[in-house]
Design a protein around this motif. Structure first.
Motif, PDB file in Angstrom:
ATOM      1  N   GLY A 143       0.806  -1.215   0.000  1.00  0.00           N
ATOM      2  CA  GLY A 143       0.000   0.000   0.000  1.00  0.00           C
ATOM      3  C   GLY A 143       0.832   1.254   0.000  1.00  0.00           C
ATOM      4  N   GLY A 144       1.928   1.272   0.781  1.00  0.00           N
ATOM      5  CA  GLY A 144       2.788   2.440   0.828  1.00  0.00           C
ATOM      6  C   GLY A 144       3.412   2.744  -0.522  1.00  0.00           C
ATOM      7  N   THR A 145       3.832   1.700  -1.241  1.00  0.00           N
ATOM      8  CA  THR A 145       4.435   1.895  -2.560  1.00  0.00           C
ATOM      9  C   THR A 145       3.409   2.417  -3.561  1.00  0.00           C
ATOM     10  OG1 THR A 145       5.994   0.097  -2.135  1.00  0.00           O
ATOM     11  CG2 THR A 145       5.698   0.762  -4.429  1.00  0.00           C
ATOM     12  N   PHE A 146       2.213   1.851  -3.544  1.00  0.00           N
ATOM     13  CA  PHE A 146       1.170   2.312  -4.463  1.00  0.00           C
ATOM     14  C   PHE A 146       0.844   3.785  -4.206  1.00  0.00           C
ATOM     15  CE2 PHE A 146      -3.100   3.095  -5.977  1.00  0.00           C
ATOM     16  CZ  PHE A 146      -3.117   2.456  -7.202  1.00  0.00           C
ATOM     17  N   LEU A 147       0.650   4.143  -2.935  1.00  0.00           N
ATOM     18  CA  LEU A 147       0.318   5.524  -2.601  1.00  0.00           C
ATOM     19  C   LEU A 147       1.459   6.476  -2.936  1.00  0.00           C
ATOM     20  CD1 LEU A 147      -1.560   5.150   0.813  1.00  0.00           C
ATOM     21  CD2 LEU A 147      -2.540   5.666  -1.420  1.00  0.00           C
ATOM     22  N   MET A 148       2.690   6.034  -2.728  1.00  0.00           N
ATOM     23  CA  MET A 148       3.836   6.889  -3.060  1.00  0.00           C
ATOM     24  C   MET A 148       3.877   7.181  -4.562  1.00  0.00           C
ATOM     25  SD  MET A 148       7.835   6.422  -1.986  1.00  0.00           S
ATOM     26  CE  MET A 148       7.368   6.182  -0.270  1.00  0.00           C
ATOM     27  N   MET A 149       3.577   6.192  -5.368  1.00  0.00           N
ATOM     28  CA  MET A 149       3.547   6.399  -6.817  1.00  0.00           C
ATOM     29  C   MET A 149       2.407   7.339  -7.207  1.00  0.00           C
ATOM     30  SD  MET A 149       6.033   5.040  -8.435  1.00  0.00           S
ATOM     31  CE  MET A 149       5.337   5.278 -10.086  1.00  0.00           C
ATOM     32  N   VAL A 150       1.266   7.237  -6.518  1.00  0.00           N
ATOM     33  CA  VAL A 150       0.147   8.145  -6.782  1.00  0.00           C
ATOM     34  C   VAL A 150       0.576   9.584  -6.501  1.00  0.00           C
ATOM     35  CG1 VAL A 150      -2.138   8.875  -5.961  1.00  0.00           C
ATOM     36  CG2 VAL A 150      -1.678   6.457  -6.372  1.00  0.00           C
ATOM     37  N   GLY A 151       1.222   9.809  -5.346  1.00  0.00           N
ATOM     38  CA  GLY A 151       1.651  11.150  -4.978  1.00  0.00           C
ATOM     39  C   GLY A 151       2.708  11.699  -5.914  1.00  0.00           C
ATOM     40  N   LEU A 182      14.056   4.201  -2.324  1.00  0.00           N
ATOM     41  CA  LEU A 182      13.511   4.309  -0.978  1.00  0.00           C
ATOM     42  C   LEU A 182      13.183   2.928  -0.409  1.00  0.00           C
ATOM     43  CD1 LEU A 182      13.122   6.914   0.585  1.00  0.00           C
ATOM     44  CD2 LEU A 182      10.693   6.849   0.030  1.00  0.00           C
ATOM     45  N   VAL A 183      12.673   2.039  -1.262  1.00  0.00           N
ATOM     46  CA  VAL A 183      12.370   0.661  -0.837  1.00  0.00           C
ATOM     47  C   VAL A 183      13.644  -0.029  -0.357  1.00  0.00           C
ATOM     48  CG1 VAL A 183      11.708  -1.628  -1.693  1.00  0.00           C
ATOM     49  CG2 VAL A 183      10.319   0.364  -2.270  1.00  0.00           C
ATOM     50  N   LEU A 184      14.736   0.135  -1.102  1.00  0.00           N
ATOM     51  CA  LEU A 184      16.004  -0.490  -0.718  1.00  0.00           C
ATOM     52  C   LEU A 184      16.543   0.096   0.590  1.00  0.00           C
ATOM     53  CD1 LEU A 184      17.773  -0.752  -4.204  1.00  0.00           C
ATOM     54  CD2 LEU A 184      16.774  -2.605  -2.846  1.00  0.00           C
ATOM     55  N   ILE A 185      16.381   1.409   0.767  1.00  0.00           N
ATOM     56  CA  ILE A 185      16.848   2.052   2.001  1.00  0.00           C
ATOM     57  C   ILE A 185      16.091   1.504   3.210  1.00  0.00           C
ATOM     58  CG2 ILE A 185      16.886   4.233   3.288  1.00  0.00           C
ATOM     59  CD1 ILE A 185      17.440   5.626   0.560  1.00  0.00           C
ATOM     60  N   PHE A 186      14.751   1.454   3.118  1.00  0.00           N
ATOM     61  CA  PHE A 186      13.955   0.964   4.246  1.00  0.00           C
ATOM     62  C   PHE A 186      14.189  -0.525   4.500  1.00  0.00           C
ATOM     63  CE2 PHE A 186      11.612   4.921   4.009  1.00  0.00           C
ATOM     64  CZ  PHE A 186      11.225   5.134   5.323  1.00  0.00           C
ATOM     65  N   SER A 187      14.353  -1.292   3.438  1.00  0.00           N
ATOM     66  CA  SER A 187      14.562  -2.734   3.614  1.00  0.00           C
ATOM     67  C   SER A 187      15.888  -3.026   4.309  1.00  0.00           C
ATOM     68  CB  SER A 187      14.520  -3.450   2.259  1.00  0.00           C
ATOM     69  OG  SER A 187      15.624  -3.063   1.449  1.00  0.00           O
ATOM     70  N   SER A 188      16.861  -2.093   4.186  1.00  0.00           N
ATOM     71  CA  SER A 188      18.171  -2.302   4.817  1.00  0.00           C
ATOM     72  C   SER A 188      18.090  -2.243   6.342  1.00  0.00           C
ATOM     73  CB  SER A 188      19.172  -1.259   4.310  1.00  0.00           C
ATOM     74  OG  SER A 188      18.826   0.039   4.760  1.00  0.00           O
ATOM     75  N   LEU A 200       1.739   9.827   4.155  1.00  0.00           N
ATOM     76  CA  LEU A 200       1.118   8.570   4.578  1.00  0.00           C
ATOM     77  C   LEU A 200       1.903   7.372   4.060  1.00  0.00           C
ATOM     78  CD1 LEU A 200      -1.159   6.879   5.828  1.00  0.00           C
ATOM     79  CD2 LEU A 200      -2.479   7.235   3.730  1.00  0.00           C
ATOM     80  N   SER A 201       2.376   7.452   2.826  1.00  0.00           N
ATOM     81  CA  SER A 201       3.139   6.334   2.252  1.00  0.00           C
ATOM     82  C   SER A 201       4.442   6.111   3.021  1.00  0.00           C
ATOM     83  CB  SER A 201       3.427   6.596   0.764  1.00  0.00           C
ATOM     84  OG  SER A 201       4.320   7.685   0.594  1.00  0.00           O
ATOM     85  N   VAL A 202       5.112   7.202   3.394  1.00  0.00           N
ATOM     86  CA  VAL A 202       6.353   7.069   4.170  1.00  0.00           C
ATOM     87  C   VAL A 202       6.051   6.519   5.568  1.00  0.00           C
ATOM     88  CG1 VAL A 202       8.275   8.331   5.213  1.00  0.00           C
ATOM     89  CG2 VAL A 202       7.534   8.895   2.887  1.00  0.00           C
ATOM     90  N   ILE A 203       4.942   6.985   6.165  1.00  0.00           N
ATOM     91  CA  ILE A 203       4.542   6.479   7.486  1.00  0.00           C
ATOM     92  C   ILE A 203       4.275   4.971   7.422  1.00  0.00           C
ATOM     93  CG2 ILE A 203       2.643   6.486   9.173  1.00  0.00           C
ATOM     94  CD1 ILE A 203       2.517   9.516   8.840  1.00  0.00           C
ATOM     95  N   MET A 204       3.644   4.515   6.339  1.00  0.00           N
ATOM     96  CA  MET A 204       3.390   3.078   6.198  1.00  0.00           C
ATOM     97  C   MET A 204       4.702   2.298   6.129  1.00  0.00           C
ATOM     98  SD  MET A 204       0.051   3.026   3.655  1.00  0.00           S
ATOM     99  CE  MET A 204      -0.374   1.307   3.878  1.00  0.00           C
ATOM    100  N   TYR A 205       5.705   2.884   5.464  1.00  0.00           N
ATOM    101  CA  TYR A 205       7.031   2.246   5.440  1.00  0.00           C
ATOM    102  C   TYR A 205       7.634   2.211   6.842  1.00  0.00           C
ATOM    103  CZ  TYR A 205       7.651   2.071   0.334  1.00  0.00           C
ATOM    104  OH  TYR A 205       7.554   1.762  -0.997  1.00  0.00           O
ATOM    105  N   VAL A 206       7.564   3.351   7.543  1.00  0.00           N
ATOM    106  CA  VAL A 206       8.148   3.446   8.885  1.00  0.00           C
ATOM    107  C   VAL A 206       7.471   2.472   9.842  1.00  0.00           C
ATOM    108  CG1 VAL A 206       8.480   4.981  10.876  1.00  0.00           C
ATOM    109  CG2 VAL A 206       8.894   5.835   8.562  1.00  0.00           C
ATOM    110  N   GLN A 207       6.159   2.248   9.652  1.00  0.00           N
ATOM    111  CA  GLN A 207       5.415   1.361  10.547  1.00  0.00           C
ATOM    112  C   GLN A 207       5.841  -0.101  10.433  1.00  0.00           C
ATOM    113  OE1 GLN A 207       1.283   2.311   9.698  1.00  0.00           O
ATOM    114  NE2 GLN A 207       1.110   3.439  11.615  1.00  0.00           N
ATOM    115  N   THR A 208       6.644  -0.413   9.429  1.00  0.00           N
ATOM    116  CA  THR A 208       7.190  -1.773   9.352  1.00  0.00           C
ATOM    117  C   THR A 208       8.262  -1.980  10.421  1.00  0.00           C
ATOM    118  OG1 THR A 208       8.876  -1.129   7.713  1.00  0.00           O
ATOM    119  CG2 THR A 208       6.755  -1.919   6.873  1.00  0.00           C
TER     120      THR A 208
END
Length: 363
Positions: free
Chosen positions: A140-148, A186-192, A310-318
């Motif tokens: 969801g975070g990735t989809f919303l980030m692309m929308v924004g 950003l996905v790679l940064i958060f996954s690290s 919101l998309s970044v918050i969804m990433y952080v919530q992981t």
């Protein structure tokens, strides 16, 4: 849309939302009485339904604005379809069927068994839902980030709220695929920051979110390209309809997961979030019919910034929990500031026009 929208009062747009609120809260109170058999239990469920509705509304201001932004491009027939069938899918599909589907897949059980689990073992149901939070947040975070980003990385965009940043993004839009590269980085940064297994799940689900966004864009593009061979009722409608449904799904992920912090009863969650979804529908209709987006030039900007946050918050919530009230208030604050900026701009424009008219009169 109706021709008498200019005569329709603001409260008139929320008539059905008020009716659903009344019926939903009565149903919630009845459910509380049936499950507890006490006045206190009934009052508690009534209160939780109310809080969930407010939570959904606060999280969905930006959803309504983005819906309106897309709906104004659709034909009246497809607008009507989204505001009738679309809301049925949003309320029943995303608030009831979707959580059941997640539990059914995660627990490897059938849909009926998932429903029985929700009714008889709500704690276990809630545990499975919470365990599924990471893949949901990544998708969801990735989809919303692309929308924004898709809104701001647009070389044809000529209205800018935060001028320096938005002009840079508009100019950068000529670089093909820049927003996709930004999201993947950003996905790679958060996954690290995640463990090996969690990182793998996060990256895979984020890629699925990205592919879903691109697939919806491709479908919309194909439909737009073939408009000449389509009936008038279908032109520019199906692609936008699918886009809005996936968008609503992405918005509702966080609300559905967050609702379990208040109650583990799926049916109470469905009532509360369903009430909130009706207000989103009413807000969407009002924004389209009253032309509010055109009247307040920065309102869309505030909504899309809220989506990015919101998309970044969804990433952080992981990694750690962020209360939904912060998410909701943050988005509402951004939209409020953009509305205030729009009003200030309109006043300056009116003052400039009055001064020019006065100057011409005395010339």
């Amino acid at each position: 849309m109706t021709n008498n929208s200019s005569q329709k009062s603001t409260l008139g747009y929320f008539r059905w939302a008020f009716i659903v609120t009344f019926l939903g809260l009565i149903l919630g109170a009845a459910l509380g009485w049936q499950t507890t058999g006490t006045i206190g239990g009934m009052a508690t469920v009534f209160f939780v339904c109310t809080v969930l509705a407010v939570l959904e509304i606060s999280l969905s201001f930006d959803n309504a604005i983005v819906n309106a932004n897309k709906l104004k491009e659709m034909t009246p027939a497809w607008q009507h379809r989204f505001l009738t069938w679309g809301i049925v899918i949003a309320v029943f599909g995303m608030r009831i069927v979707f959580p059941l589907a997640i539990v059914a897949i995660a627990a490897n059980i059938g849909p009926w068994e998932a429903l029985v689990l929700a009714a008889r073992e709500p704690a276990e149901y809630a545990r499975i839902m919470n365990d599924a939070h990471l893949p949901i947040a990544a998708f969801g975070g990735t989809f919303l980030m692309m929308v924004g980003l898709n809104y701001f990385f647009n070389h044809e965009k000529d209205v800018h709220w935060i001028a320096g940043l938005e002009k840079l993004m508009a100019r950068s839009a000529t670089i093909k695929g820049i927003e996709i590269a930004f999201v993947l980085a950003l996905v790679l940064i958060f996954s690290s920051f995640l463990g090996e297994e969690e990182a793998s799940t996060f990256v895979h689900c984020a890629i699925y979110g990205l592919l879903t966004f691109l697939a919806v864009e491709v479908i919309g593009g194909l439909l737009d390209a073939s408009q000449q061979t389509m009936s008038a009722a279908a032109k520019g409608g199906l692609g936008a309809f699918i886009y809005l449904e996936v968008l609503d799904a992405s918005f509702s992920f966080d609300g559905v997961i967050g609702a379990f912090a208040l109650t583990q009863n799926l049916f109470v969650i469905a009532i509360g979030l369903g009430i909130g979804a009706m207000y989103v529908r009413s807000m969407t209709i009002m924004l389209v019919e009253k032309g509010t987006l055109a009247e307040y030039r920065y309102l869309e900007h505030g909504a899309f910034y809220a989506i990015l946050i919101l998309s970044v918050i969804m990433y952080v919530q992981t990694m750690f929990h962020i209360p939904e009230v912060i998410t909701g208030l943050g988005g509402a604050a951004l939209i409020g500031i953009s509305l205030w900026s729009s009003i200030r701009y309109n006043k300056k424009e009116q003052a400039a026009e009055s001064a020019q008219a006065h100057k011409e009169l005395h010339a």
